[in-house]
Scaffold this motif. Structure first.
Motif, short mmCIF file in Angstrom:
data_model
loop_
_atom_site.label_atom_id
_atom_site.label_comp_id
_atom_site.label_asym_id
_atom_site.label_seq_id
_atom_site.Cartn_x
_atom_site.Cartn_y
_atom_site.Cartn_z
N ARG A 1 -1.55 -2.10 10.49
CA ARG A 1 -1.50 -1.05 11.40
C ARG A 1 -0.14 -0.67 11.87
O ARG A 1 0.36 0.37 12.03
CB ARG A 1 -2.50 -1.44 12.39
N ARG A 2 0.52 -1.54 12.25
CA ARG A 2 1.97 -1.50 12.54
C ARG A 2 2.87 -0.89 11.59
O ARG A 2 3.73 0.10 12.09
CB ARG A 2 2.32 -3.03 13.30
N LEU A 3 2.60 -1.33 10.50
CA LEU A 3 3.48 -0.72 9.18
C LEU A 3 3.32 0.77 9.21
O LEU A 3 4.10 1.51 9.24
CB LEU A 3 3.20 -1.34 8.03
N ALA A 4 1.92 1.04 9.45
CA ALA A 4 1.54 2.54 9.27
C ALA A 4 2.30 3.42 10.40
O ALA A 4 2.74 4.39 10.27
CB ALA A 4 0.13 2.71 9.37
N GLU A 5 2.01 2.44 11.63
CA GLU A 5 2.66 3.37 12.88
C GLU A 5 4.13 3.58 12.83
O GLU A 5 4.66 4.09 13.36
CB GLU A 5 2.35 2.54 13.91
N ASP B 1 5.99 2.90 7.37
CA ASP B 1 6.08 2.35 6.03
C ASP B 1 4.74 2.55 5.47
O ASP B 1 3.84 1.64 5.53
CB ASP B 1 6.32 0.75 6.22
N LEU B 2 4.20 3.65 4.96
CA LEU B 2 2.80 3.80 4.69
C LEU B 2 2.69 3.37 3.29
O LEU B 2 1.47 2.81 3.17
CB LEU B 2 2.95 5.44 4.44
N GLU B 3 3.58 3.11 2.62
CA GLU B 3 3.39 2.23 1.39
C GLU B 3 3.05 0.63 1.40
O GLU B 3 2.18 0.29 0.82
CB GLU B 3 4.55 2.27 0.33
N ALA B 4 3.69 0.01 2.44
CA ALA B 4 3.53 -1.28 2.67
C ALA B 4 1.89 -1.35 3.22
O ALA B 4 1.59 -2.42 2.91
CB ALA B 4 4.63 -1.67 3.54
N ALA B 5 1.70 -0.45 4.11
CA ALA B 5 0.39 -0.53 4.81
C ALA B 5 -0.49 -0.37 4.13
O ALA B 5 -1.57 -0.94 3.99
CB ALA B 5 0.43 0.59 5.96
N ALA B 6 -0.40 0.52 2.84
CA ALA B 6 -1.65 0.97 1.91
C ALA B 6 -1.89 -0.27 1.26
O ALA B 6 -2.91 -0.55 0.65
CB ALA B 6 -1.02 2.01 1.12
N GLU B 7 -0.87 -1.04 0.86
CA GLU B 7 -0.97 -2.37 0.02
C GLU B 7 -1.70 -3.26 0.46
O GLU B 7 -2.76 -3.86 0.10
CB GLU B 7 0.40 -2.89 -0.39
#
Length: 276
Positions: A19-23, A26-32
């Motif tokens: 969630r924090r990565l997406a916010e 860093d969408l790629e890392a969040a998606a992983e």
């Protein structure tokens, strides 16, 4: 009291990390991370992770992947996240003009049965309805949920539909039933619509007196001329000034000379009052 270990897991666990990565963008890392969690059929966070993945993939432009993730969340049947996933699917289909698919997704929201999402789904199904009957049914269902915000929105839409259809009495009944839920701006809007419904009902009653008089079944000249005046003065409030002129003309040219004279006096008195 929360143990230190559990507190650490809640604030630094993979779901929170994603969630924090997406916010942070860093969408790629969040998606992983979301993908890993959503792929675990026994994972306690599967439904929530799948919803998060759907949101992230949509932001990245992967609409098919986003819809697949949302379907994964929906399949869990989770009362919160399955409903969120169905809403996500439905809004996406609506945005793309795929009304049939959107209807199916909103029906899935109803199938999950989470109360907080029901009025939203019914409102959407009313918006996507094939006809007035279906729209009315869905709006009534939304009202019945009793949500202070969305039920009042549904009542407003239904009242407008009924007024357009020439059913002011039914519109008034809907508004009176819903007004106890209304607050703030909603209360004001519903009261205005209720006033409009009452104006329409009044016009119908005044017109009925005039029609009875035309058939020779009316009341005495005084009551009939009053009905003509009230009808003629109310119609412009509903944007029907031309109809009002015809009502005045009918009264002034009436075969009953006493009635015609009373209508003329009422018209003249009104003109003098407005001139003053």
């Amino acid at each position: 009291m929360t143990s230190p270990e559990l507190d650490t897991e809640l604030h630094t666990g993979p779901l929170e990390q994603a969630r924090r990565l997406a916010e942070s963008g860093d969408l790629e890392a969040a998606a992983e991370i979301f993908t890993q969690l959503a792929a675990d059929p026994d994972g306690r966070d599967r439904a929530q992770a799948a919803v998060g993945l759907a949101v992230v993939l949509e932001e990245r432009g992967d609409l098919e992947g986003a819809r697949s993730a949302a379907r994964t969340a929906l399949a869990t049947g989770h009362p919160e996240y399955a409903a969120q996933a169905a809403c996500h699917l439905a809004r996406g289909f609506e945005r793309d003009g795929q009304d049939e698919q959107a209807r199916g997704a909103w029906q899935a929201v109803l199938g999950v049965g989470t109360a907080a999402y029901l009025p939203l789904a019914h409102l959407a199904l009313a918006r996507l309805a094939d006809g007035e009957e279906e729209a009315e049914r869905e709006l009534r269902a939304a009202i019945s949920v009793g949500d202070p915000e969305l039920s009042c929105t549904a009542a407003q839409e239904l009242a407008e539909l009924l007024l357009d259809r020439g059913e002011p009495g039914e519109a008034a009944a809907v508004l009176v039933e819903t007004l106890p839920l209304a607050q703030g701006a909603h209360a004001g809007r519903l009261r205005v619509l209720l006033g409009i419904a009452h104006l329409e009902l009044a016009c119908a009653e005044f017109a009925g007196v005039v029609e009875d008089a035309a058939r020779g079944e009316g009341a005495e000249a005084e009551s009939t001329s009053l009905a003509i005046e009230l009808l003629a003065r109310t119609l412009p409030l509903r944007g029907r000034a031309d109809d009002a002129e015809r009502v005045w003309a009918y009264g002034l040219a009436h075969a009953d000379e006493e009635l015609a004279e009373q209508v003329r006096l009422r018209l003249d008195r009104g003109e003098l009052s407005s001139g003053a």
